[in-house]
Design a protein around this motif. Structure first.
Motif, PDB file in Angstrom:
ATOM      1  N   GLY A  86       0.804  -1.204   0.000  1.00 52.51           N
ATOM      2  CA  GLY A  86       0.000   0.000   0.000  1.00 52.51           C
ATOM      3  C   GLY A  86       0.840   1.257   0.000  1.00 52.51           C
ATOM      4  N   GLY A  87       2.021   1.189   0.612  1.00 53.63           N
ATOM      5  CA  GLY A  87       2.901   2.351   0.640  1.00 53.63           C
ATOM      6  C   GLY A  87       3.332   2.775  -0.753  1.00 53.63           C
ATOM      7  N   TYR A  88       3.536   1.812  -1.639  1.00 49.08           N
ATOM      8  CA  TYR A  88       3.902   2.125  -3.023  1.00 49.08           C
ATOM      9  C   TYR A  88       2.835   2.993  -3.677  1.00 49.08           C
ATOM     10  N   VAL A  89       1.558   2.655  -3.438  1.00 55.18           N
ATOM     11  CA  VAL A  89       0.470   3.402  -4.059  1.00 55.18           C
ATOM     12  C   VAL A  89       0.394   4.818  -3.489  1.00 55.18           C
ATOM     13  N   THR A  90       0.673   4.969  -2.192  1.00 57.40           N
ATOM     14  CA  THR A  90       0.717   6.320  -1.617  1.00 57.40           C
ATOM     15  C   THR A  90       1.781   7.157  -2.318  1.00 57.40           C
ATOM     16  N   GLY A  91       2.941   6.557  -2.563  1.00 55.83           N
ATOM     17  CA  GLY A  91       3.974   7.257  -3.309  1.00 55.83           C
ATOM     18  C   GLY A  91       3.516   7.642  -4.701  1.00 55.83           C
ATOM     19  N   GLU A  92       2.759   6.750  -5.343  1.00 58.78           N
ATOM     20  CA  GLU A  92       2.226   7.049  -6.676  1.00 58.78           C
ATOM     21  C   GLU A  92       1.233   8.209  -6.631  1.00 58.78           C
ATOM     22  N   ALA A  93       0.439   8.294  -5.557  1.00 58.14           N
ATOM     23  CA  ALA A  93      -0.518   9.391  -5.420  1.00 58.14           C
ATOM     24  C   ALA A  93       0.200  10.729  -5.320  1.00 58.14           C
ATOM     25  N   VAL A  94       1.251  10.763  -4.519  1.00 55.08           N
ATOM     26  CA  VAL A  94       2.032  11.995  -4.390  1.00 55.08           C
ATOM     27  C   VAL A  94       2.676  12.344  -5.723  1.00 55.08           C
ATOM     28  N   LYS A  95       3.201  11.358  -6.405  1.00 55.09           N
ATOM     29  CA  LYS A  95       3.839  11.585  -7.709  1.00 55.09           C
ATOM     30  C   LYS A  95       2.834  12.144  -8.712  1.00 55.09           C
ATOM     31  N   PHE A  96       1.630  11.599  -8.722  1.00 59.41           N
ATOM     32  CA  PHE A  96       0.601  12.075  -9.643  1.00 59.41           C
ATOM     33  C   PHE A  96       0.271  13.542  -9.366  1.00 59.41           C
ATOM     34  N   LEU A  97       0.057  13.881  -8.111  1.00 62.03           N
ATOM     35  CA  LEU A  97      -0.264  15.264  -7.753  1.00 62.03           C
ATOM     36  C   LEU A  97       0.872  16.210  -8.102  1.00 62.03           C
ATOM     37  N   ARG A  98       2.104  15.755  -7.855  1.00 63.20           N
ATOM     38  CA  ARG A  98       3.265  16.598  -8.145  1.00 63.20           C
ATOM     39  C   ARG A  98       3.454  16.788  -9.652  1.00 63.20           C
ATOM     40  N   ASP A  99       3.370  15.707 -10.406  1.00 61.37           N
ATOM     41  CA  ASP A  99       3.603  15.790 -11.851  1.00 61.37           C
ATOM     42  C   ASP A  99       2.560  16.656 -12.550  1.00 61.37           C
ATOM     43  N   HIS A 100       1.337  16.650 -12.034  1.00 59.78           N
ATOM     44  CA  HIS A 100       0.274  17.461 -12.623  1.00 59.78           C
ATOM     45  C   HIS A 100       0.152  18.829 -11.949  1.00 59.78           C
ATOM     46  N   LYS A 101       1.078  19.118 -11.033  1.00 58.75           N
ATOM     47  CA  LYS A 101       1.105  20.408 -10.329  1.00 58.75           C
ATOM     48  C   LYS A 101      -0.250  20.724  -9.671  1.00 58.75           C
ATOM     49  N   LEU A 102      -0.905  19.682  -9.185  1.00 63.06           N
ATOM     50  CA  LEU A 102      -2.244  19.864  -8.624  1.00 63.06           C
ATOM     51  C   LEU A 102      -2.214  20.450  -7.227  1.00 63.06           C
ATOM     52  N   MET A 103      -1.159  20.172  -6.462  1.00 64.83           N
ATOM     53  CA  MET A 103      -1.111  20.698  -5.102  1.00 64.83           C
ATOM     54  C   MET A 103      -1.037  22.214  -5.084  1.00 64.83           C
ATOM     55  N   ASP A 104      -0.546  22.802  -6.167  1.00 59.70           N
ATOM     56  CA  ASP A 104      -0.459  24.263  -6.239  1.00 59.70           C
ATOM     57  C   ASP A 104      -1.814  24.920  -6.424  1.00 59.70           C
ATOM     58  N   GLU A 105      -2.843  24.144  -6.759  1.00 59.29           N
ATOM     59  CA  GLU A 105      -4.151  24.723  -7.039  1.00 59.29           C
ATOM     60  C   GLU A 105      -5.007  24.895  -5.781  1.00 59.29           C
ATOM     61  N   TYR A 106      -4.485  24.467  -4.633  1.00 56.28           N
ATOM     62  CA  TYR A 106      -5.278  24.494  -3.402  1.00 56.28           C
ATOM     63  C   TYR A 106      -4.601  25.348  -2.338  1.00 56.28           C
ATOM     64  N   ASP A 107      -5.427  25.887  -1.446  1.00 52.34           N
ATOM     65  CA  ASP A 107      -4.887  26.574  -0.274  1.00 52.34           C
ATOM     66  C   ASP A 107      -4.330  25.571   0.723  1.00 52.34           C
ATOM     67  N   VAL A 108      -5.018  24.426   0.834  1.00 53.89           N
ATOM     68  CA  VAL A 108      -4.611  23.390   1.785  1.00 53.89           C
ATOM     69  C   VAL A 108      -4.771  22.024   1.130  1.00 53.89           C
ATOM     70  N   VAL A 109      -3.745  21.186   1.281  1.00 52.95           N
ATOM     71  CA  VAL A 109      -3.839  19.772   0.917  1.00 52.95           C
ATOM     72  C   VAL A 109      -3.619  18.973   2.189  1.00 52.95           C
ATOM     73  N   ILE A 110      -4.566  18.076   2.493  1.00 52.38           N
ATOM     74  CA  ILE A 110      -4.470  17.226   3.679  1.00 52.38           C
ATOM     75  C   ILE A 110      -4.248  15.787   3.240  1.00 52.38           C
ATOM     76  N   PHE A 111      -3.146  15.184   3.694  1.00 59.07           N
ATOM     77  CA  PHE A 111      -2.900  13.768   3.468  1.00 59.07           C
ATOM     78  C   PHE A 111      -3.313  13.013   4.740  1.00 59.07           C
ATOM     79  N   ASP A 112      -4.288  12.130   4.605  1.00 59.98           N
ATOM     80  CA  ASP A 112      -4.725  11.271   5.699  1.00 59.98           C
ATOM     81  C   ASP A 112      -4.042   9.930   5.492  1.00 59.98           C
TER      82      ASP A 112
END
Length: 292
Positions: free
Chosen positions: A96-122
């Motif tokens: 499961g940890g591998y998939v969490t890494g993939e989620a972060v990679k996806f958000l980073r590669d698409h520069k999606l985290m920059d579109e929000y005031d707050v990103v919460i990782f649960d």
């Protein structure tokens, strides 16, 4: 602001995360909550359903991130909070940890985290290693959900140690501890006094919170009466604290043996007087309460 929320398994991280996310949205922030657990149940009170997970969509695209549109994995929920679930392999079938890494990679590669005031990782449980530690590489702060008991504080200390180890190479800091589902905070307070941590919120045992989760709604969708109003106010207080760009704490975690002795001695010193004759009769040898 990017915040990663960790804590012992079953301590209430997803309930805490989703209610904080909605509290932040009520304050005007644009929020994305990312569930990092193969169970993919972090965000259903926000979206009212079990949304498609990143790993499911990746499988459809033969694991080519560049072919995935953000709208395939990010869904709008209550109060305008956006939600994403990393998902994961079937139990016993992969990491499961591998998939969490993939989620972060996806958000980073698409520069999606920059579109929000707050990103919460649960993030899943108290496993702060491998892929489950990846959110810390990109977070400004980590919050640790704990209770006023030995097991959750022992886990919280290990999480704090992992965050401070990450802080040697990444600009990640501890915002503080969120005390959840307990009436008292005395043991947590003493732990904070010794380590430099801080309690940033206390949500006591409120049955309406449990019932809201069963109903698939956030606490903010319930009538503002009794314990519901108290819970709403506590989550809003935590949201306000985090949105105020809190002080970066320089926590000095204890070793495993130190935290064991600290918590055990605190329990005995504070609670031994609470043992009555009936309690003592349950012990084969009352001298077992004494410290070595």
């Amino acid at each position: 602001m990017i915040v990663s929320i960790y804590g012992k398994g079953g301590i209430g991280k997803s309930t805490t995360s989703s209610n904080i996310a909605i509290a932040m949205a009520k304050r005007g922030a644009r929020v994305l909550q990312v569930g990092c657990d193969p169970k993919h149940d972090s965000t259903f009170t926000i979206t009212k359903r079990m949304i498609p997970t990143l790993v499911e969509i990746l499988e459809e695209h033969d694991y080519h991130h560049e072919e995935i549109e953000p709208s395939e994995v990010i869904f709008r929920g209550k109060m305008g909070v956006d939600a994403m679930e990393s998902g994961g392999p079937a139990a016993g079938a992969g990491c499961g940890g591998y998939v969490t890494g993939e989620a972060v990679k996806f958000l980073r590669d698409h520069k999606l985290m920059d579109e929000y005031d707050v990103v919460i990782f649960d993030v899943l449980g108290d496993v702060v290693c491998g892929g489950f530690a990846t959110p810390l590489n990109h977070s400004d702060f980590a919050c640790v959900v704990t209770s006023n008991d030995f097991d959750s504080l022992f886990a919280a200390n290990r999480i704090c140690a992992a965050v401070m180890a990450k802080a040697k190479n990444y600009p990640i800091y501890i915002a503080g501890l969120i005390v959840n589902r307990c009436p008292d905070t005395d043991h947590v307070e003493r732990y904070c006094d010794r380590t430099g941590a801080r309690i940033v919120g206390h949500v006591p045992q409120i049955d309406e919170i449990r019932r809201s989760r069963l109903a698939g709604v956030s606490i903010f969708e319930m009538k503002r009466i009794g314990g519901i109003a108290l819970a709403q106010d506590r989550y809003l207080e935590i949201a306000d604290y985090l949105l105020s760009e809190p002080e970066a704490l320089k926590v000095k975690p204890l070793t495993d043996r130190e935290v064991f002795e600290h918590l055990r001695s605190e329990y005995i010193n504070i609670n031994i007087q609470r043992f009555n004759a009936e309690d003592l009769e349950l012990l084969e040898d009352p001298s077992c309460l004494a410290l070595n």
